[in-house]
Each structure stands twice: as structure tokens, then as C-alpha cells.
Scaffold this motif. Structure first.
Motif, PDB file in Angstrom:
ATOM      1  N   PRO A  86       0.841  -1.198   0.000  1.00  0.00           N
ATOM      2  CA  PRO A  86       0.000   0.000   0.000  1.00  0.00           C
ATOM      3  C   PRO A  86       0.874   1.246   0.000  1.00  0.00           C
ATOM      4  CG  PRO A  86       0.100  -0.962   2.192  1.00  0.00           C
ATOM      5  CD  PRO A  86       0.791  -1.927   1.271  1.00  0.00           C
ATOM      6  N   THR A  87       0.260   2.373  -0.307  1.00  0.00           N
ATOM      7  CA  THR A  87       0.990   3.626  -0.311  1.00  0.00           C
ATOM      8  C   THR A  87       1.432   3.969   1.104  1.00  0.00           C
ATOM      9  OG1 THR A  87      -0.335   4.416  -2.178  1.00  0.00           O
ATOM     10  CG2 THR A  87       0.859   6.064  -0.892  1.00  0.00           C
ATOM     11  N   LEU A  88       2.686   4.316   1.261  1.00  0.00           N
ATOM     12  CA  LEU A  88       3.203   4.662   2.574  1.00  0.00           C
ATOM     13  C   LEU A  88       2.522   5.936   3.055  1.00  0.00           C
ATOM     14  CD1 LEU A  88       5.446   3.652   4.562  1.00  0.00           C
ATOM     15  CD2 LEU A  88       6.879   5.479   3.627  1.00  0.00           C
ATOM     16  N   PRO A  89       1.951   5.942   4.263  1.00  0.00           N
ATOM     17  CA  PRO A  89       1.289   7.158   4.765  1.00  0.00           C
ATOM     18  C   PRO A  89       2.267   8.325   4.842  1.00  0.00           C
ATOM     19  CG  PRO A  89       0.746   5.251   6.124  1.00  0.00           C
ATOM     20  CD  PRO A  89       1.856   4.820   5.210  1.00  0.00           C
ATOM     21  N   THR A  90       1.721   9.519   4.684  1.00  0.00           N
ATOM     22  CA  THR A  90       2.556  10.703   4.837  1.00  0.00           C
ATOM     23  C   THR A  90       3.039  10.815   6.275  1.00  0.00           C
ATOM     24  OG1 THR A  90       0.638  12.091   5.343  1.00  0.00           O
ATOM     25  CG2 THR A  90       1.310  11.912   3.027  1.00  0.00           C
ATOM     26  N   ARG A  91       4.149  11.493   6.452  1.00  0.00           N
ATOM     27  CA  ARG A  91       4.723  11.647   7.790  1.00  0.00           C
ATOM     28  C   ARG A  91       4.729  13.104   8.220  1.00  0.00           C
ATOM     29  NH1 ARG A  91       9.692   7.179   7.903  1.00  0.00           N
ATOM     30  NH2 ARG A  91       8.317   5.349   7.735  1.00  0.00           N
ATOM     31  N   ASP A  92       3.629  13.777   7.928  1.00  0.00           N
ATOM     32  CA  ASP A  92       3.477  15.149   8.374  1.00  0.00           C
ATOM     33  C   ASP A  92       3.389  15.182   9.899  1.00  0.00           C
ATOM     34  OD1 ASP A  92       3.356  15.967   5.715  1.00  0.00           O
ATOM     35  OD2 ASP A  92       1.165  15.735   5.658  1.00  0.00           O
ATOM     36  N   PRO A  93       3.870  16.258  10.517  1.00  0.00           N
ATOM     37  CA  PRO A  93       3.760  16.372  11.975  1.00  0.00           C
ATOM     38  C   PRO A  93       2.302  16.354  12.424  1.00  0.00           C
ATOM     39  CG  PRO A  93       5.299  17.998  11.106  1.00  0.00           C
ATOM     40  CD  PRO A  93       4.601  17.395   9.916  1.00  0.00           C
ATOM     41  N   LEU A  94       2.073  15.878  13.626  1.00  0.00           N
ATOM     42  CA  LEU A  94       0.732  15.916  14.192  1.00  0.00           C
ATOM     43  C   LEU A  94       0.252  17.365  14.266  1.00  0.00           C
ATOM     44  CD1 LEU A  94       1.276  13.405  17.142  1.00  0.00           C
ATOM     45  CD2 LEU A  94      -0.147  13.004  15.124  1.00  0.00           C
ATOM     46  N   HIS A  95      -1.018  17.568  13.919  1.00  0.00           N
ATOM     47  CA  HIS A  95      -1.595  18.912  13.921  1.00  0.00           C
ATOM     48  C   HIS A  95      -2.620  19.003  15.047  1.00  0.00           C
ATOM     49  CE1 HIS A  95      -3.926  22.418  12.537  1.00  0.00           C
ATOM     50  NE2 HIS A  95      -2.814  22.773  11.909  1.00  0.00           N
ATOM     51  N   LEU A  96      -2.479  20.029  15.899  1.00  0.00           N
ATOM     52  CA  LEU A  96      -3.313  20.120  17.098  1.00  0.00           C
ATOM     53  C   LEU A  96      -4.794  20.214  16.763  1.00  0.00           C
ATOM     54  CD1 LEU A  96      -3.489  20.280  20.154  1.00  0.00           C
ATOM     55  CD2 LEU A  96      -3.138  22.757  19.989  1.00  0.00           C
ATOM     56  N   ASP A  97      -5.177  21.067  15.809  1.00  0.00           N
ATOM     57  CA  ASP A  97      -6.595  21.208  15.479  1.00  0.00           C
ATOM     58  C   ASP A  97      -7.163  19.912  14.915  1.00  0.00           C
ATOM     59  OD1 ASP A  97      -6.574  23.816  16.340  1.00  0.00           O
ATOM     60  OD2 ASP A  97      -6.364  24.696  14.329  1.00  0.00           O
ATOM     61  N   THR A  98      -6.378  19.244  14.065  1.00  0.00           N
ATOM     62  CA  THR A  98      -6.828  17.965  13.509  1.00  0.00           C
ATOM     63  C   THR A  98      -6.976  16.931  14.611  1.00  0.00           C
ATOM     64  OG1 THR A  98      -5.646  18.455  11.456  1.00  0.00           O
ATOM     65  CG2 THR A  98      -6.323  16.171  11.800  1.00  0.00           C
TER      66      THR A  98
END
Length: 288
Positions: free
Chosen positions: A9-21
């Protein structure tokens, strides 16, 4: 088991955790405490350390607080082991939970099991066939051979002046090349749904742990928790070796988890021994 190049499967993005999300995901997961304190760090020594040093007011509003980091420079697992994870490849977090003054110490001692049940349920809801290896390892459920397919993560509970800290390390998108040990694997390797992000996983784990903790403190919660743990424990019914902190080992069939969360092991001589701590090496299904 690692997906090959054609089927991975496509490797998930590794964006930093976002507080609002994350706050939105907590609400979706059923979080009843919108005022709970949430601290996100790019890096810290240990989320357990940071959570344990939060000021007394940190848990006043909700009875709990959450600390998460993208990287730990001194992350710890059980028995002082170092925990490694590339930034964005997993969840590195700790919950600080209030402990009522009149709480039964035996009930507090079951918190790691309650946290394990909550994390396994969050993984399963995200599409991964997770289970618990006694006492607090999150693993992929065994296949026909009866041997777990890999370790997804682990939990570490510690007392602090503020209450109890429950630390979680969970591999989300760790690749085989990044795995620190042969046993390490990730949710991505074992069916993680494409629509589940790290904030969703963290929210589900956090809300589940808080809810299980509150149920555990309630009348009747202790028995229900142990029943739930047994149901998710892949150690039971298998021949195992328990490695003790002093370097000795005990072998036998894992036959039960008692109401205190201890492992019951029947040796080759038929004697049943009770273990409160140890590392389990699983062999095979007992009647295979």
C-alpha cells in the motif's frame, strides 16, 4: 510479513501531528473532555518524563492530559530499553491520568492491561488484526502456526507525583529498513486503512485508555477488564518461555491471566506458577 513492491500500500505521509486535527479526531472518537490539555512536541527526551512533570493544574479540567512527540531522544520501553522511531513514523505519546485518593492499589495495577485493551481495539478498528502479548506488547495476531507476526508497539505505565503516566509507542508506517529489530513491524504492513491518519489513531487510543481507566475505577470494572484482556491476549493457550529480569527463564503453557493481571504458567511437571513480570517468547499453539 512485508508487502512486496507490487502489492505494498501507499506509505502514509509523515506530516507532523496537527493540534486542530487531533482535537477534531478526539471529538469524533467520543472524547467527553474538550478542555483536556494536549501538548505536542517536535522532540523531547521522553514523553513519559514530560507528562510526569506537568504542573498539578494540567489535569484539573478533565482528569487527564496528553503529551506527544515526533521524536524522543531518550524514549524508554519496559526494563529501561531504548525505544526508537523515525519522526512521523509512529505514535510516541503519554497520558497523565488522575488517580483518586481512595483508589485501590490493585485496581491501579491493572491500568497497563486496560491501556493495552484500548490500543488493540483502536488498531483493530483501523483495519489491523492486533492482539496483546502479555504483559503489554501490541502484536499482530498469530497466523496458523501460532507465532505472532511482529511487534507493533508497547506500553509503559509509571507512577508520578501527579498520578499515573501511561506511555505508548506504536509503529504506524515504520518500514522494514527502518525497523530496529527483526520483530518490529508496523500497522502499515498489516492492513492499516488509507483513511486513518495518525491523529485518528492517537485520538482513538487516548479516548479508549481514558474510558477504560474510568470503567476500571467503577464498581465491577476490574472483572470486565480482565475478561476483555484475556479475549485479546495471544499468549494464552501457547507454549512460551518467560524470561525474568534476573536472567533466568521458565517454560510451560500459558493457561490464564488472573484477576490481578498475572500470568499463570503450567510447567512440564504440571505445577502452575504465577508471574507478575517477565518477557514472553511465544513458541506454538499448545495443542498443535
Amino acid at each position: 510479513m512485508t508487502p512486496d513492491a507490487d502489492t505494498a500500500p501507499t506509505l502514509p505521509t509523515r506530516d507532523p501531528l496537527h493540534l486542530d486535527t487531533l482535537r477534531a479526531a478526539l471529538a469524533v472518537a467520543g472524547n467527553p473532555d474538550s478542555a483536556a490539555r494536549i501538548d505536542l512536541h517536535d522532540e523531547c527526551e521522553s514523553t513519559n518524563q514530560v507528562a510526569g512533570e506537568l504542573p498539578p493544574a494540567a489535569t484539573v479540567a478533565a482528569g487527564w492530559a496528553l503529551v506527544a512527540a515526533e521524536r524522543q531522544s531518550a524514549g524508554r520501553g519496559r526494563l529501561g530499553r531504548h525505544w526508537e522511531s523515525p519522526p512521523g513514523a509512529g505514535l510516541l505519546c503519554s497520558l497523565l491520568l488522575d488517580v483518586p485518593a481512595d483508589a485501590d492499589p490493585a485496581v491501579v495495577g491493572l491500568l497497563p492491561l486496560a491501556a493495552g485493551v484500548a490500543v488493540v481495539d483502536a488498531c483493530r478498528a483501523a483495519g489491523v488484526p492486533a492482539g496483546l502479548k502479555w504483559p503489554n506488547d501490541i502484536v499482530v495476531e498469530p497466523g496458523p502456526a501460532g507465532v505472532p507476526l511482529g511487534k507493533l508497539g508497547g506500553l509503559l505505565a509509571e507512577r508520578s507525583p501527579r498520578g499515573v503516566v501511561v506511555g505508548l509507542g506504536l509503529n504506524v508506517s515504520l518500514t522494514s529498513a527502518e525497523a530496529p529489530t527483526r520483530e518490529a513491524t508496523s500497522l502499515w504492513h498489516h492492513g492499516l486503512r488509507d483513511d486513518v491518519g495518525r491523529e485518528d489513531l492517537l485520538a482513538a487510543c487516548a479516548v479508549g485508555i481514558v474510558q477504560r481507566w474510568r470503567e476500571l475505577l467503577a464498581d465491577g470494572g476490574r472483572h470486565a477488564l480482565v475478561v476483555a484482556y484475556r479475549d485479546r491476549c495471544v499468549t494464552l493457550g501457547r507454549h512460551v518461555v518467560v524470561r525474568h529480569p534476573d536472567g533466568t527463564e521458565s517454560a510451560g503453557e500459558a493457561i490464564d491471566i488472573d484477576d490481578a493481571g498475572h500470568l499463570l504458567l503450567r510447567g512440564r511437571d504440571g505445577q502452575v506458577n504465577v508471574f507478575t513480570v517477565g518477557d514472553v517468547v511465544q513458541a506454538r499453539v499448545a495443542d498443535a
